[in-house]
Design a protein around this motif. Structure first.
Motif, short mmCIF file in Angstrom:
data_model
loop_
_atom_site.label_atom_id
_atom_site.label_comp_id
_atom_site.label_asym_id
_atom_site.label_seq_id
_atom_site.Cartn_x
_atom_site.Cartn_y
_atom_site.Cartn_z
N ILE A 1 -56.55 13.53 86.18
CA ILE A 1 -56.36 14.95 86.57
C ILE A 1 -56.73 14.76 88.12
N HIS A 2 -55.98 15.19 89.00
CA HIS A 2 -56.21 15.40 90.33
C HIS A 2 -56.60 16.60 90.83
N ARG A 3 -57.89 16.78 91.61
CA ARG A 3 -58.41 17.99 91.96
C ARG A 3 -57.91 18.40 93.52
N SER B 1 -47.34 19.02 88.78
CA SER B 1 -48.18 19.78 90.01
C SER B 1 -48.27 21.05 89.42
N ILE B 2 -49.68 21.49 89.36
CA ILE B 2 -50.13 23.10 88.92
C ILE B 2 -50.16 24.06 89.86
N THR C 1 -59.96 12.49 88.24
CA THR C 1 -60.90 11.91 86.87
C THR C 1 -59.90 11.44 86.08
N ASP C 2 -60.30 10.39 85.40
CA ASP C 2 -59.51 9.46 84.39
C ASP C 2 -59.80 10.30 82.89
N PRO D 1 -60.63 26.03 81.85
CA PRO D 1 -61.45 25.86 80.69
C PRO D 1 -61.01 24.47 79.76
N GLN D 2 -59.79 24.16 79.86
CA GLN D 2 -59.31 23.02 79.39
C GLN D 2 -59.49 21.57 80.15
N VAL D 3 -59.26 21.74 81.46
CA VAL D 3 -59.43 20.63 82.39
C VAL D 3 -60.35 20.57 83.34
N GLY D 4 -60.77 21.70 83.68
CA GLY D 4 -61.98 21.55 84.82
C GLY D 4 -61.31 22.32 85.92
N VAL D 5 -62.27 22.70 86.95
CA VAL D 5 -61.72 23.65 88.06
C VAL D 5 -61.25 22.94 89.05
N GLY D 6 -60.09 23.67 89.78
CA GLY D 6 -59.44 23.37 90.80
C GLY D 6 -58.56 22.28 90.69
N ILE D 7 -57.73 22.10 89.76
CA ILE D 7 -56.91 21.01 89.41
C ILE D 7 -55.65 21.26 90.33
N GLU D 8 -54.93 20.21 90.83
CA GLU D 8 -53.79 20.24 91.36
C GLU D 8 -52.47 19.53 90.63
N ALA D 9 -52.87 18.52 89.88
CA ALA D 9 -51.95 17.78 89.21
C ALA D 9 -52.74 17.17 88.07
#
Length: 154
Positions: free
Chosen positions: A81-83, A42-43, A89-90, A53-61
């Motif tokens: 990735i869970h936003r 969990s981020i 996103t897989d 920049p690495q994984v996309g905006v608004g990530i949660e986990a």
């Protein structure tokens, strides 16, 4: 009769959706060395901004296999990735470096006996309901034969 069949089909669709995610869950880690284990990190809010920049905006986990864990960062082979807006996103195992200070919670993916038992029980109940709804004994007939006598050409 048509209404009860619709209910059965809807129940089976829900059961299939549950089964696709059942049997595994995320739990507190059972061991301190998690290298090689499937994890969900969990981020934090600030982490979501820094990692954008690495994984996309608004990530949660971040879900994935822990490749390495140093004193300051995790290296994760990311599977998903869970936003924060609910979208997922897989990923295909790309490595991502995530500093420890950006992670609020680490959960380990493990087999769940309770979910597996629940799924097996629900599947059994669904199969019994289908059998009762669509025709009971399930015998077949052949031309010129009568139902249930097992007749037919010999």
């Amino acid at each position: 009769m048509r209404h009860s069949r619709f209910r059965i089909i809807a129940s089976l669709a829900a059961l299939a959706g549950f089964g696709a995610t059942g049997c595994y869950g995320y739990y507190e880690p059972a061991t301190s060395n998690l290298t090689g284990h499937q994890l969900q990190l969990s981020i934090t809010d600030s982490g979501a901004v820094i990692l954008a920049p690495q994984v996309g905006v608004g990530i949660e986990a971040v879900d994935g296999k822990l490749v390495a864990d140093s004193a300051s960062r995790y290296i994760v082979s990311v599977s998903g990735i869970h936003r924060r807006d609910g979208l997922e996103t897989d990923w295909r195992g790309e490595p991502v470096y995530i500093p420890h200070v950006l992670v609020s919670t680490v959960m380990e993916r493990r087999f769940s006996r309770a979910r597996t038992t629940l799924f097996a029980t629900a599947t059994t109940i669904a199969m019994v309901a289908i059998k009762h709804a669509f025709g009971g004994a399930g015998g077949a007939t052949s031309p010129g034969g009568t139902p249930g006598n097992g007749g037919g050409p010999r």
